[in-house]
Every structure is written in C-alpha cells, then in structure tokens.
Design a protein around this motif. Structure first.
Motif, PDB file in Angstrom:
ATOM      1  N   UNK A  86     -19.625  77.707  60.228  1.00  0.00           N
ATOM      2  CA  UNK A  86     -18.488  76.836  60.503  1.00  0.00           C
ATOM      3  C   UNK A  86     -18.340  76.619  62.001  1.00  0.00           C
ATOM      4  N   UNK A  87     -17.841  75.436  62.361  1.00  0.00           N
ATOM      5  CA  UNK A  87     -17.536  75.130  63.753  1.00  0.00           C
ATOM      6  C   UNK A  87     -16.386  76.017  64.211  1.00  0.00           C
ATOM      7  N   UNK A  88     -16.541  76.659  65.368  1.00  0.00           N
ATOM      8  CA  UNK A  88     -15.548  77.634  65.833  1.00  0.00           C
ATOM      9  C   UNK A  88     -14.207  77.015  66.207  1.00  0.00           C
ATOM     10  N   UNK A  89     -14.160  75.708  66.399  1.00  0.00           N
ATOM     11  CA  UNK A  89     -12.918  75.058  66.795  1.00  0.00           C
ATOM     12  C   UNK A  89     -12.025  74.637  65.644  1.00  0.00           C
ATOM     13  N   UNK A  90     -12.507  74.801  64.415  1.00  0.00           N
ATOM     14  CA  UNK A  90     -11.712  74.400  63.257  1.00  0.00           C
ATOM     15  C   UNK A  90     -10.586  75.399  63.010  1.00  0.00           C
ATOM     16  N   UNK A  91      -9.441  74.878  62.612  1.00  0.00           N
ATOM     17  CA  UNK A  91      -8.320  75.737  62.229  1.00  0.00           C
ATOM     18  C   UNK A  91      -8.551  76.238  60.805  1.00  0.00           C
ATOM     19  N   UNK A  92      -7.717  77.166  60.378  1.00  0.00           N
ATOM     20  CA  UNK A  92      -7.828  77.699  59.015  1.00  0.00           C
ATOM     21  C   UNK A  92      -7.621  76.585  57.990  1.00  0.00           C
ATOM     22  N   UNK A  93      -6.676  75.693  58.269  1.00  0.00           N
ATOM     23  CA  UNK A  93      -6.394  74.600  57.333  1.00  0.00           C
ATOM     24  C   UNK A  93      -7.591  73.644  57.225  1.00  0.00           C
TER      25      UNK A  93
END
Length: 105
Positions: A86-93
């Motif tokens: 996963x891209x590290x900048x994505x939020x949990x949502x």
C-alpha cells in the motif's frame, strides 16, 4: 563499555561514538563501539538498532498506538488482497475503501 551495534534496516546510520562519528553499514554491524551514556540510551531506544552489551541483546520495546495497529493490519490486508504494498500516504479510510473495492470485483 564496549557495545556491538547491528543495523536492522537497509540504510546506513551515523553513530556518535566516544572516539568520533562512525557509520553503521546498511544491515551491518559495528563491534567494540564505545558510547557515552546519552548515546547508549539513544541506541537502546532506536527501532533501527539491535544493541549487544556483554552478550545481552537489548531490543527496544515497540509500542504501537491503536491507529498504528489498525494501519499495520490494513496494509497487510491490502498486500494480501491486491498483491502489492500500500502507498504510505493513504489514510485508513482510503486504504479500507481500496480493499473493499478490490474485494467487490
């Protein structure tokens, strides 16, 4: 007191020793390193370094917050479902939405 420092990650680290700066190689070790009290405590707290003192391994305890635990689980789920990290900048949502979207396919 001499220490052995082992780098647990794939990048070199600068280490302040009693005899001057040293570089801890990526995934490498430095043996017989003399550290001041403050520097030794910093090394003990570092998640990047395993420190051996007189044969005892000192690993810092990793305390994750519930948010970090959730993100770790979501990233593992994303890897399992999508097959890539996963891209590290994505939020949990955002991450949950992408997992749900992939499962709906």
């Amino acid at each position: 007191m001499p220490y052995t420092l082992k780098n647990l990650f794939g990048f070199p680290l600068d280490v302040a020793t009693a005899s001057g700066p040293a570089i801890l190689p990526a995934n490498g070790e430095l043996s017989g390193v003399e550290l001041g009290a403050l520097d030794a405590e910093i090394m003990r707290q570092s998640p990047y370094i395993e420190m051996t003192e007189d044969g005892d391994v000192k690993k810092p305890a990793v305390h994750q917050t519930p948010d970090e635990d959730q993100m770790t689980k979501l990233r593992a789920d994303y890897l399992e479902v999508v097959g890539k990290r996963a891209y590290h900048g994505w939020s949990a949502e955002e991450l949950q939405a992408k997992i749900d979207e992939k499962l709906a396919e």
